[in-house]
Design an enzyme around this catalytic site. Structure first.
Site, mmCIF file in Angstrom:
data_model
loop_
_atom_site.group_PDB
_atom_site.id
_atom_site.type_symbol
_atom_site.label_atom_id
_atom_site.label_comp_id
_atom_site.label_asym_id
_atom_site.label_seq_id
_atom_site.Cartn_x
_atom_site.Cartn_y
_atom_site.Cartn_z
ATOM 1 N N MET A 1 0.842 -1.167 0.000
ATOM 2 C CA MET A 1 0.000 0.000 0.000
ATOM 3 C C MET A 1 0.884 1.225 0.000
ATOM 4 S SD MET A 1 -2.099 2.671 1.438
ATOM 5 C CE MET A 1 -0.890 3.081 2.594
ATOM 6 N N PRO A 2 1.256 1.694 -1.164
ATOM 7 C CA PRO A 2 2.030 2.933 -1.196
ATOM 8 C C PRO A 2 1.163 4.135 -0.799
ATOM 9 C CG PRO A 2 2.319 1.685 -3.213
ATOM 10 C CD PRO A 2 1.194 1.047 -2.462
ATOM 11 N N PHE A 3 1.785 5.074 -0.130
ATOM 12 C CA PHE A 3 1.185 6.381 0.136
ATOM 13 C C PHE A 3 2.122 7.405 -0.463
ATOM 14 C CE2 PHE A 3 0.715 10.319 2.463
ATOM 15 C CZ PHE A 3 -0.659 10.516 2.373
#
Length: 129
Positions: A1-3
């Site tokens: 889950m990249p932010f």
């Protein structure tokens, strides 16, 4: 889950920002092993003097269209995947919204699974693993 935090100088239209966001996400899905529904971004438009960058350090010359992407990830990616992502992103952004590759800077920060809570105060990445 990249932010991802996207920083640029203030003054771009909502359409420009949408295209920037969409093409960034497209590059993530196509090359960075990110699912299409995994989209978390924050766009910062800053006043002149609030976004400070060297115009020529390891690239450039950079213009006032400079954009900085800081991507925080939990799952490490290989060097080959990162390089493919870098190339794909600048290609897409050059096409639309017309950002020169010299004006794109990318930084990837890798974290541990236990460093994330998506909601409810739960460390979902380790409690559901």
């Amino acid at each position: 889950m990249p932010f991802t935090r996207i920083s640029l100088l203030r003054g771009k239209s909502p359409e420009y920002l949408k295209t920037l966001s969409d093409n960034f996400h497209r590059a993530m899905v196509e090359t960075f092993e990110v699912p299409p529904t995994d989209r978390f971004q924050e766009i910062h438009q800053l006043e002149p003097g609030e976004l400070i960058f060297d115009r020529t350090y390891l690239g450039g010359p950079r213009s006032d269209d400079y954009v900085f992407f800081q991507i925080t990830i939990g799952k490490p990616r290989s060097t080959e995947v990162k390089k493919a992502f870098f190339r794909r992103l600048v290609t897409l952004l050059a096409d639309e919204p017309g950002i020169r590759p010299e004006d794109v800077m990318i930084n990837i920060v890798t974290t541990m699974r236990e460093d994330w809570s998506f909601a409810d105060g739960i460390a979902q990445m380790i409690e559901q693993a």
